[in-house]
Scaffold this motif. Structure first.
Motif, PDB file in Angstrom:
ATOM      1  N   THR A  19       0.837  -1.203   0.000  1.00 29.08           N
ATOM      2  CA  THR A  19       0.000   0.000   0.000  1.00 29.08           C
ATOM      3  C   THR A  19       0.875   1.259   0.000  1.00 29.08           C
ATOM      4  O   THR A  19       1.056   1.909  -1.027  1.00 29.08           O
ATOM      5  CB  THR A  19      -0.960   0.006   1.202  1.00 29.08           C
ATOM      6  N   ALA A  20       1.439   1.585   1.149  1.00 27.05           N
ATOM      7  CA  ALA A  20       2.242   2.817   1.256  1.00 27.05           C
ATOM      8  C   ALA A  20       3.721   2.579   1.018  1.00 27.05           C
ATOM      9  O   ALA A  20       4.488   3.522   0.785  1.00 27.05           O
ATOM     10  CB  ALA A  20       2.032   3.446   2.629  1.00 27.05           C
ATOM     11  N   GLY A  21       4.161   1.316   1.093  1.00 29.09           N
ATOM     12  CA  GLY A  21       5.584   1.013   0.952  1.00 29.09           C
ATOM     13  C   GLY A  21       6.287   0.986   2.298  1.00 29.09           C
ATOM     14  O   GLY A  21       5.889   1.680   3.237  1.00 29.09           O
ATOM     15  N   LEU A  22       7.342   0.197   2.371  1.00 27.80           N
ATOM     16  CA  LEU A  22       8.124   0.107   3.608  1.00 27.80           C
ATOM     17  C   LEU A  22       9.111   1.268   3.695  1.00 27.80           C
ATOM     18  O   LEU A  22       9.534   1.802   2.673  1.00 27.80           O
ATOM     19  CB  LEU A  22       8.888  -1.213   3.656  1.00 27.80           C
ATOM     20  N   PRO A  23       9.474   1.652   4.905  1.00 33.14           N
ATOM     21  CA  PRO A  23      10.482   2.703   5.060  1.00 33.14           C
ATOM     22  C   PRO A  23      11.838   2.220   4.565  1.00 33.14           C
ATOM     23  O   PRO A  23      12.103   1.016   4.493  1.00 33.14           O
ATOM     24  CB  PRO A  23      10.496   2.969   6.569  1.00 33.14           C
ATOM     25  N   HIS A  24      12.695   3.169   4.250  1.00 31.94           N
ATOM     26  CA  HIS A  24      14.048   2.856   3.786  1.00 31.94           C
ATOM     27  C   HIS A  24      14.838   2.112   4.861  1.00 31.94           C
ATOM     28  O   HIS A  24      15.608   1.189   4.559  1.00 31.94           O
ATOM     29  CB  HIS A  24      14.749   4.161   3.411  1.00 31.94           C
ATOM     30  N   ALA A  25      14.634   2.483   6.126  1.00 36.86           N
ATOM     31  CA  ALA A  25      15.368   1.857   7.234  1.00 36.86           C
ATOM     32  C   ALA A  25      14.376   1.326   8.254  1.00 36.86           C
ATOM     33  O   ALA A  25      13.603   2.086   8.843  1.00 36.86           O
ATOM     34  CB  ALA A  25      16.325   2.861   7.882  1.00 36.86           C
ATOM     35  N   LEU A  26      14.409   0.024   8.464  1.00 38.97           N
ATOM     36  CA  LEU A  26      13.487  -0.629   9.381  1.00 38.97           C
ATOM     37  C   LEU A  26      14.309  -1.382  10.416  1.00 38.97           C
ATOM     38  O   LEU A  26      15.199  -2.164  10.063  1.00 38.97           O
ATOM     39  CB  LEU A  26      12.591  -1.605   8.616  1.00 38.97           C
ATOM     40  N   MET A  27      14.010  -1.154  11.696  1.00 38.14           N
ATOM     41  CA  MET A  27      14.773  -1.793  12.759  1.00 38.14           C
ATOM     42  C   MET A  27      13.920  -2.842  13.479  1.00 38.14           C
ATOM     43  O   MET A  27      12.897  -2.521  14.069  1.00 38.14           O
ATOM     44  CB  MET A  27      15.277  -0.760  13.781  1.00 38.14           C
ATOM     45  N   PHE A  28      14.360  -4.103  13.411  1.00 43.14           N
ATOM     46  CA  PHE A  28      13.712  -5.192  14.129  1.00 43.14           C
ATOM     47  C   PHE A  28      14.332  -5.279  15.516  1.00 43.14           C
ATOM     48  O   PHE A  28      15.549  -5.459  15.651  1.00 43.14           O
ATOM     49  CB  PHE A  28      13.913  -6.523  13.402  1.00 43.14           C
ATOM     50  N   THR A  29      13.515  -5.162  16.548  1.00 43.46           N
ATOM     51  CA  THR A  29      14.034  -5.227  17.914  1.00 43.46           C
ATOM     52  C   THR A  29      13.324  -6.328  18.699  1.00 43.46           C
ATOM     53  O   THR A  29      12.195  -6.703  18.387  1.00 43.46           O
ATOM     54  CB  THR A  29      13.865  -3.881  18.645  1.00 43.46           C
ATOM     55  N   GLY A  30      13.995  -6.824  19.729  1.00 43.02           N
ATOM     56  CA  GLY A  30      13.433  -7.884  20.561  1.00 43.02           C
ATOM     57  C   GLY A  30      14.555  -8.703  21.157  1.00 43.02           C
ATOM     58  O   GLY A  30      15.721  -8.587  20.762  1.00 43.02           O
ATOM     59  N   ILE A  31      14.219  -9.557  22.104  1.00 41.23           N
ATOM     60  CA  ILE A  31      15.239 -10.336  22.795  1.00 41.23           C
ATOM     61  C   ILE A  31      15.883 -11.341  21.851  1.00 41.23           C
ATOM     62  O   ILE A  31      15.343 -11.671  20.784  1.00 41.23           O
ATOM     63  CB  ILE A  31      14.651 -11.070  24.027  1.00 41.23           C
ATOM     64  N   ALA A 129      29.174   7.451  10.064  1.00 44.28           N
ATOM     65  CA  ALA A 129      29.354   7.164   8.642  1.00 44.28           C
ATOM     66  C   ALA A 129      28.061   6.667   7.999  1.00 44.28           C
ATOM     67  O   ALA A 129      27.865   6.818   6.783  1.00 44.28           O
ATOM     68  CB  ALA A 129      30.459   6.131   8.450  1.00 44.28           C
ATOM     69  N   LEU A 130      27.189   6.075   8.817  1.00 45.55           N
ATOM     70  CA  LEU A 130      25.925   5.547   8.298  1.00 45.55           C
ATOM     71  C   LEU A 130      24.844   6.617   8.186  1.00 45.55           C
ATOM     72  O   LEU A 130      23.878   6.449   7.435  1.00 45.55           O
ATOM     73  CB  LEU A 130      25.432   4.415   9.211  1.00 45.55           C
ATOM     74  N   LEU A 131      25.000   7.711   8.909  1.00 48.47           N
ATOM     75  CA  LEU A 131      23.938   8.713   8.993  1.00 48.47           C
ATOM     76  C   LEU A 131      23.517   9.258   7.633  1.00 48.47           C
ATOM     77  O   LEU A 131      22.318   9.397   7.345  1.00 48.47           O
ATOM     78  CB  LEU A 131      24.364   9.862   9.908  1.00 48.47           C
ATOM     79  N   PRO A 155      21.065   7.357  19.707  1.00 46.59           N
ATOM     80  CA  PRO A 155      19.845   8.123  19.373  1.00 46.59           C
ATOM     81  C   PRO A 155      19.822   8.605  17.929  1.00 46.59           C
ATOM     82  O   PRO A 155      18.750   8.664  17.310  1.00 46.59           O
ATOM     83  CB  PRO A 155      19.886   9.291  20.360  1.00 46.59           C
ATOM     84  N   THR A 156      20.971   8.957  17.384  1.00 41.16           N
ATOM     85  CA  THR A 156      21.000   9.439  16.007  1.00 41.16           C
ATOM     86  C   THR A 156      20.579   8.352  15.013  1.00 41.16           C
ATOM     87  O   THR A 156      20.019   8.652  13.950  1.00 41.16           O
ATOM     88  CB  THR A 156      22.419   9.921  15.639  1.00 41.16           C
ATOM     89  N   ILE A 157      20.845   7.100  15.349  1.00 42.20           N
ATOM     90  CA  ILE A 157      20.425   5.977  14.498  1.00 42.20           C
ATOM     91  C   ILE A 157      18.949   5.658  14.754  1.00 42.20           C
ATOM     92  O   ILE A 157      18.168   5.471  13.808  1.00 42.20           O
ATOM     93  CB  ILE A 157      21.293   4.733  14.768  1.00 42.20           C
ATOM     94  N   ARG A 158      18.565   5.607  16.019  1.00 42.03           N
ATOM     95  CA  ARG A 158      17.163   5.296  16.358  1.00 42.03           C
ATOM     96  C   ARG A 158      16.193   6.254  15.670  1.00 42.03           C
ATOM     97  O   ARG A 158      15.145   5.848  15.169  1.00 42.03           O
ATOM     98  CB  ARG A 158      16.953   5.369  17.874  1.00 42.03           C
ATOM     99  N   SER A 159      16.541   7.523  15.682  1.00 37.05           N
ATOM    100  CA  SER A 159      15.622   8.544  15.173  1.00 37.05           C
ATOM    101  C   SER A 159      15.440   8.483  13.664  1.00 37.05           C
ATOM    102  O   SER A 159      14.491   9.059  13.126  1.00 37.05           O
ATOM    103  CB  SER A 159      16.117   9.939  15.569  1.00 37.05           C
ATOM    104  N   ARG A 160      16.326   7.781  12.978  1.00 35.68           N
ATOM    105  CA  ARG A 160      16.246   7.714  11.520  1.00 35.68           C
ATOM    106  C   ARG A 160      15.726   6.371  11.014  1.00 35.68           C
ATOM    107  O   ARG A 160      15.774   6.100   9.814  1.00 35.68           O
ATOM    108  CB  ARG A 160      17.628   8.025  10.925  1.00 35.68           C
ATOM    109  N   CYS A 161      15.271   5.536  11.913  1.00 36.29           N
ATOM    110  CA  CYS A 161      14.714   4.228  11.551  1.00 36.29           C
ATOM    111  C   CYS A 161      13.302   4.100  12.110  1.00 36.29           C
ATOM    112  O   CYS A 161      12.972   4.714  13.124  1.00 36.29           O
ATOM    113  CB  CYS A 161      15.569   3.088  12.122  1.00 36.29           C
ATOM    114  N   GLN A 162      12.511   3.305  11.456  1.00 40.16           N
ATOM    115  CA  GLN A 162      11.208   2.947  12.014  1.00 40.16           C
ATOM    116  C   GLN A 162      11.355   1.601  12.717  1.00 40.16           C
ATOM    117  O   GLN A 162      11.881   0.650  12.138  1.00 40.16           O
ATOM    118  CB  GLN A 162      10.131   2.901  10.937  1.00 40.16           C
TER     119      GLN A 162
END
Length: 333
Positions: A19-31, A129-131, A155-162
């Motif tokens: 539908t809307a498309g996935l974000p460029h950067a997606l972060m999978f989190t969990g144990i 370098a990734l920013l 935080p700089t990485i977190r804020s640029r990922c969904q």
């Protein structure tokens, strides 16, 4: 393949992409041990599949040229970035390779995909370098990041990922999956007690016979607590183990100790028989116990992030002596 407890997450991902498309950067989190990497790999395969894009498939077709290259492990539009050369950190050279890779034109698929794991072990230079790549993606590309400790990601990485928070399966789901893998009911229950909510970790624990090593550690810990073994003997034995394992087991034992302070039953402890037996005729100094657990958790966090290098022997000696200091024996009447 999607794991049973990931079905709804996958359906949501597919719907979003179509539908809307996935974000460029997606972060999978969990144990650890719940299938983050399996999900990110499946997502990468699906995003690269030539037919999935054109025919709106909800899974990789398995037959197109892209899928065949994926199966062969030689897809030119896919890359994994993780610590290299026995390092515990992702360094700037690795991120430069990612940036160079994404600056190229896709060779087979309509996009490029990079999996970066675990993202929390990127050092500051690597993160910086990734920013630019996160802010200004080149062409149609996807960064799939994996993190066990979201709070430790810069935080700089977190804020640029969904973020996509993956939940652990229920005990029933975890048991059912282990049994489907050929694990008997007794072993499945035992493995999940030592790896709660993490069926993939539980399966590895059984395959590697980690329970035997862990039980040996418990026996040595028992001897030290009861003053039945000298410090040098324990440190010598523990020095032969992976320090990450020792710290994890130590932290688990301390968590059990705190639970006993709250009066929980032995069934709620990981080491169900250890502490009730050890602490009969003794009590713990609560303030020292809390201080020790914070120390162990800090060490564990530093080890996982790769930011500290400990003298293994001195660290083990310090922790063992700190543990003895928490124990107050009742005087013999």
């Amino acid at each position: 393949m999607i794991l049973p407890w990931q079905t709804q997450v996958w359906e949501d991902l597919v719907k979003r992409q179509q539908t809307a498309g996935l974000p460029h950067a997606l972060m999978f989190t969990g144990i650890s041990g719940i299938g983050k990497h399996q999900l990110s790999l499946y997502t990468a395969e699906w995003l690269l599949c030539q037919r999935a894009k054109t025919e709106s498939l909800s899974q990789p077709c398995g037959s197109c040229h892209s899928c065949q290259l994926w199966k062969a492990g030689s897809h030119p539009d896919f890359m994994i970035c993780q610590p290299e050369d026995n390092s515990r950190q992702i360094r700037i050279d690795s991120i430069r390779k990612v940036n160079e890779f994404l600056a190229q034109t896709p060779q087979i698929s309509h996009c490029q995909v990079v999996i970066l794991k675990p993202v929390e072990v990127m050092n500051t230079n690597a993160a910086n370098a990734l920013l630019k790549t996160l802010e200004e993606p080149a062409g149609e590309s996807f960064l799939l990041l994996e993190a066990e400790r979201f709070g430790s990601v810069l935080p700089t990485i977190r804020s640029r990922c969904q973020r996509l928070q993956l939940q652990a399966p229920t005990e029933a789901e975890a048991l059912a999956w282990l049994q489907q893998q050929g694990v008997n009911d007794t072993d499945a229950h035992s493995a999940l007690r030592y790896n709660p909510g993490a069926p993939l970790a539980a399966k590895r624990w059984l395959e590697q016979d980690a329970g035997s090593q862990q039980q040996a550690w418990v026996n040595q810990f028992r001897q030290w607590t009861l003053d039945a073994a000298p410090l040098e003997q324990l440190v010598s034995a523990w020095n032969k183990l992976e320090i990450e394992d020792v710290i994890h087991w130590f932290n688990t034992a301390l968590a059990d100790a705190l639970k006993t302070q709250l009066g929980v039953t032995s069934e709620q402890l990981v080491y169900q028989q250890l502490l009730p037996e050890l602490l009969s005729g003794a009590m713990l100094d609560s303030s020292k116990l809390i201080t020790l657990q914070r120390k162990v958790q800090e060490v564990q966090g530093n080890l996982m992030s790769g930011v500290s290098h400990y003298n293994k022997q001195l660290l083990l000696e310090s922790l063992l002596l700190d543990w003895q200091a928490t124990i107050r024996r009742h005087p013999v009447s």
